[in-house]
Design a protein around this motif. Structure first.
Motif, mmCIF file in Angstrom:
data_model
loop_
_atom_site.group_PDB
_atom_site.id
_atom_site.type_symbol
_atom_site.label_atom_id
_atom_site.label_comp_id
_atom_site.label_asym_id
_atom_site.label_seq_id
_atom_site.Cartn_x
_atom_site.Cartn_y
_atom_site.Cartn_z
ATOM 1 N N THR A 148 88.010 97.750 -4.563
ATOM 2 C CA THR A 148 88.646 98.749 -5.425
ATOM 3 C C THR A 148 90.089 98.323 -5.649
ATOM 4 O OG1 THR A 148 87.284 100.514 -4.434
ATOM 5 C CG2 THR A 148 89.185 101.183 -5.757
ATOM 6 N N THR A 149 90.451 98.166 -6.897
ATOM 7 C CA THR A 149 91.826 97.808 -7.254
ATOM 8 C C THR A 149 92.619 99.045 -7.646
ATOM 9 O OG1 THR A 149 90.904 95.756 -8.175
ATOM 10 C CG2 THR A 149 93.226 96.239 -8.638
ATOM 11 N N ILE A 150 91.997 99.876 -8.468
ATOM 12 C CA ILE A 150 92.636 101.092 -8.968
ATOM 13 C C ILE A 150 91.676 102.267 -8.817
ATOM 14 C CG2 ILE A 150 93.687 102.233 -10.965
ATOM 15 C CD1 ILE A 150 94.213 99.464 -12.116
ATOM 16 N N ARG A 151 92.201 103.385 -8.366
ATOM 17 C CA ARG A 151 91.418 104.621 -8.329
ATOM 18 C C ARG A 151 92.166 105.668 -9.138
ATOM 19 N NH1 ARG A 151 87.115 106.500 -5.448
ATOM 20 N NH2 ARG A 151 87.117 104.620 -4.143
ATOM 21 N N VAL A 152 91.496 106.232 -10.138
ATOM 22 C CA VAL A 152 92.083 107.276 -10.976
ATOM 23 C C VAL A 152 91.522 108.618 -10.517
ATOM 24 C CG1 VAL A 152 92.405 108.137 -13.326
ATOM 25 C CG2 VAL A 152 92.240 105.667 -12.912
ATOM 26 N N ALA A 153 92.401 109.534 -10.171
ATOM 27 C CA ALA A 153 91.966 110.814 -9.613
ATOM 28 C C ALA A 153 92.577 111.983 -10.369
ATOM 29 C CB ALA A 153 92.350 110.907 -8.132
ATOM 30 N N SER A 154 91.796 113.021 -10.546
ATOM 31 C CA SER A 154 92.280 114.233 -11.197
ATOM 32 C C SER A 154 92.954 115.140 -10.177
ATOM 33 C CB SER A 154 91.113 114.981 -11.846
ATOM 34 O OG SER A 154 90.294 115.569 -10.843
ATOM 35 N N HIS A 155 93.683 116.108 -10.680
ATOM 36 C CA HIS A 155 94.346 117.081 -9.800
ATOM 37 C C HIS A 155 93.333 117.908 -9.019
ATOM 38 C CE1 HIS A 155 93.621 120.481 -12.765
ATOM 39 N NE2 HIS A 155 93.380 119.400 -13.494
ATOM 40 N N THR A 156 92.134 118.064 -9.574
ATOM 41 C CA THR A 156 91.106 118.847 -8.882
ATOM 42 C C THR A 156 90.377 118.043 -7.813
ATOM 43 O OG1 THR A 156 89.518 118.301 -10.640
ATOM 44 C CG2 THR A 156 90.735 120.362 -10.859
#
Length: 333
Positions: A148-156
């Motif tokens: 995993t290079t990048i993880r995009v996460a939401s506020h929820t």
């Protein structure tokens, strides 16, 4: 004209006097007219200036669009032509904003579709591997890879990512976490709950992770792209953007080639022979993907427009080198 005694024409000097009076009257009338015109212009000046400014900005925008080729433009309305990644800022103030470029990116969906394929080894070959929210790797390596290079996460979903940080974050030294959320949750004055959590996480993990968040301008841009592509304002249409939306925008700005894994086309769920899969490949929920997508598309308020977003992504293949795998399908546009 005759004199008062009727003896002949009016004396020349009286005629001259009348001419002077008439001329003065005309001069005064003209002066009043000019003054009123200037006053009217002054009263309208702010509105005129605003209109001219809009025309000027539109002209500049058209010039930028015409001077930028389609291959150079992340979207029909790029956030910043000269600095595409501006607006992704580090949650620690003295650290640099996001600066990253990848030749080949593997963007891994959280869909149950990935379990029907063993693309793990292929995914790991990509220079950068992008995952979303709290989608795990452990136990699913043959399907989704190990890196995993990048993880995009939401506020929820941040709370779930934080809860599983030992597995999702710590295992990947040098990981980049990009979080998005509404302005109130990202306030930097101590009142932003998600920002506070991101800052704490960044300080706790130190140099092992870089944590970024989207600025309010970036969030507004995501809405504008949705409106540009669909013709519908996001808020008034009752839509919530998905993490996939933010992830795809980021990928088009930092990757030369994007290989998307586990994402179906907007037509998939209409097929009579469509194989039912789980909405998420992990977790205990038995919710099916197509059921979720159809329900969200019809929801009048607070619904993710998954099918609509995928239709937009398909159109973006005309501007970017985007291919779809696991399942593999060819865009029709």
């Amino acid at each position: 004209m005759f004199s008062e005694d009727g003896s002949g024409l009016m004396p020349a000097r009286r005629l001259l006097l009348i001419g002077l009076v008439a001329g003065f009257a005309l001069f005064v009338s003209f002066a009043v007219y000019v003054y009123q015109g200037e006053l009217t212009t002054q009263l309208w000046k702010p509105a005129l200036d605003a209109a001219l400014e809009k025309v000027h900005l539109r002209r500049l925008s058209n010039q930028n669009s015409s001077s930028t080729s389609e291959d150079d433009s992340p979207h029909p309305m790029p956030f910043n032509v000269t600095d595409p990644l501006s607006g992704y800022v580090n949650v620690i103030k003295d650290r640099e904003p996001l600066k990253m470029h990848c030749n080949v990116c593997a963007m891994v969906s959280s869909s149950g579709q990935v379990l029907n394929h063993e693309a793990g080894a292929e995914i790991d070959k990509a220079e950068c591997v992008i995952r979303m929210n709290d989608a795990p790797v452990t136990g699913f390596e043959k399907h989704v890879g190990t890196r995993t290079t990048i993880r995009v996460a939401s506020h929820t979903s941040f709370q779930f990512v934080n809860k599983k940080k030992a597995d999702l974050l710590v295992k990947n030294k040098g990981l980049t976490l990009v979080a998005w959320g509404p302005d109130h949750s990202m306030k930097t004055d101590g009142k932003g709950r998600i920002f506070n959590g991101l800052s704490k996480l960044a300080k706790e993990l130190g140099d092992d992770i870089d944590v970024y968040m989207l600025t309010p301008q970036r969030m507004a841009y995501a809405d504008k792209v949705f409106e540009k592509e669909t013709g519908k304002p996001r808020q008034s249409s009752g839509s919530f953007l998905s993490t996939g939306w933010f992830t795809m925008i980021l990928a088009t700005e930092m990757c030369d080639q994007i290989k998307v894994y586990g994402m179906i086309s907007d037509e998939y769920c209409k097929a009579p022979n469509a194989k039912p899969v789980l909405y998420h490949y992990y977790g205990t929920s038995k919710l099916q993907e197509c059921h979720m997508y159809r329900a969200m598309e019809k929801q009048k308020k607070g619904g993710h427009r998954f099918i609509t977003e995928k239709k937009v992504f398909e159109r973006w293949t005309k501007k970017h080198e985007i291919t779809f795998h696991s399942p593999t399908w060819e865009p029709k546009v």
